[in-house]
Design an enzyme around this catalytic site. Structure first.
Site, PDB file in Angstrom:
ATOM      1  CB  CYS A  54      47.197  -4.851 103.381  1.00 24.36           C
ATOM      2  SG  CYS A  54      47.617  -4.500 101.924  1.00 24.36           S
ATOM      3  CB  CYS A  65      52.071  -6.049  83.813  1.00 24.87           C
ATOM      4  SG  CYS A  65      53.207  -7.393  83.541  1.00 24.87           S
TER       5      CYS A  65
END
Length: 418
Positions: free
Chosen positions: A176, A374
């Site tokens: 990843c 966020c």
């Protein structure tokens, strides 16, 4: 990192499915959520893996005839944007990992797209024309190797991987690219996790070795505590959080947000400060020192374990008090008692603070509110709510704390309009 399962939408009776249909589309502007907007015969299409201005062949992944919108993946680029680049990750393609949205986009343009989304959300929801630039968080490495906590899903064979976009299917991976080196060095991708649903890997400042927390049957193993550092100029604070608790996953984010929040609050000795959704005390710890012996900081957090950690983190500060309660409920009680505050900082979850919290904060008549968000849509909604109580947004900034994804962190400053 793992995507949520497919969310059902209202269907038009037994209308034919469009899944698998392929259309040639002229791609329009970027939208909130990591996709762009196009139209096919009047129907809105949210398309991933593309860029504004491109012409693509797109394959429908969700939707039926008559739906308000359908979802699709760009499977072939017919006319490419000049901002398109070769994806560094082989899994960031249609039908594979859904963790990243913009691997195919040059880093500077990723931030331009995020800024466009912030502007659009504020124009549409808060009716404000904002000029904002999305800045890289210090320490960024071309948008890669930044994520210090990753939740890996586990497939039926016991292998850890990541989920396909809006699906429960686990995609087997060998790497990843947005995970830190420490996360990958934990061996999570080489371990047999049979009997486990998912596993969290946490690469914190302390301990030196990454912490792995398996989750089975909805129950997580006890990952213990991890330690993080945050700095504000010459000041350094160390605080502990639960391994599966909330903390900033970009290595440069905690220091960046702490520094910016403190600068915008402009704390004075003797101030009374509310720290809402305080977590384990990232802001509380520093604010408790800045208010001086005559001041006071009240941290409010709904998670009991986070509050316990916050109390431990601030144990040496007599100026700090903690309350374990839902923020809206605690504020209602404080307002009923006639409590006021000089300053308020809030860092709510993605859904935002909501009108009840905004109403209570405004009732406490702070001279300044600093809001860390966020989700730009939730922030725009709450800024609009603050406006109805006489508070205007005097400053807005945005930070790329989640490179390669559509997520963006904003910091807004609100002050009485008069």
């Amino acid at each position: 990192m793992s995507a949520q399962g497919r969310r059902p939408r209202p269907r038009q009776g037994d209308a034919p499915s469009l899944v698998g249909s392929e259309w040639e589309l002229e791609v329009g502007p970027v939208a909130h959520g990591g996709h762009c907007v196009a139209r096919h015969e009047g129907q809105v299409v949210f398309v991933r893996h593309t860029l504004p201005g491109e012409r693509v062949r797109a394959r429908v992944t969700e939707g039926r005839v008559g739906d308000r919108f359908v979802r699709a993946d760009a499977v072939e680029v017919l006319v490419a944007s000049p901002h398109r680049v070769e994806r560094p990750c082989p899994y960031a393609v249609p039908g594979q990992c859904g963790g990243c949205d913009f691997q195919h986009v040059a880093m500077p343009h990723q931030r331009e797209l995020k800024a466009a989304v912030v502007r659009e959300q504020f124009a549409r929801i808060a009716h404000l024309d904002v000029d904002v630039e999305v800045r890289p968080v210090p320490g960024d490495r071309d948008g890669l190797r930044w994520r210090t906590r990753v939740e890996f899903a586990v497939d039926e064979s016991g292998r850890a991987g990541l989920r396909e976009y809006r699906s429960r299917r686990v995609v087997a991976i060998d790497d990843c690219l947005i995970a830190t080196d420490g996360v990958l060095a934990s061996g999570v991708l080489d371990t047999d996790w049979t009997g486990v649903d998912s596993v969290d890997v946490v690469d914190a400042a302390h301990p030196e070795e990454p912490v792995l927390v398996p989750v089975a049957g909805g129950e997580a193993a006890d990952g213990g505590l991890v330690g993080e550092l945050a700095r504000d100029g010459d000041w350094t604070g160390e605080y502990v959080v639960a391994a599966r608790g909330f903390w900033q996953v970009h290595p440069g984010a905690a220091t960046t947000f702490l520094t910016r929040v403190v600068a915008h609050l402009d704390v004075r000795p003797g101030d009374h400060v509310l720290d809402l959704y305080a977590g384990s005390g990232l802001f509380t710890l520093r604010l408790g020192e800045l208010v001086g012996p005559a001041g006071a900081v009240l941290g409010i957090e709904g998670d009991d374990r986070a509050v316990k950690n916050g109390i431990d983190n601030c144990a040496d500060l007599t100026t700090v008090e903690w309350r374990a309660n839902r923020v809206d409920r605690e504020l209602t009680s404080l307002v009923a008692q006639g409590i006021t505050a000089d300053l308020v900082v809030l860092d709510p979850p993605r859904t935002g603070a909501g009108k009840d919290v905004v109403t209570s904060v405004a009732a406490m008549t702070p001279r300044r509110v600093v809001y860390v968000a966020c989700d730009p849509a939730a922030l725009a909604r709450d800024v609009d709510a603050f406006a109805s109580h006489g508070y205007r947004m005097s400053h807005l900034e945005a930070w790329d704390a989640f490179p390669m994804t559509h997520h963006v962190e904003c910091i807004a400053v609100l002050e009485p309009a008069e």
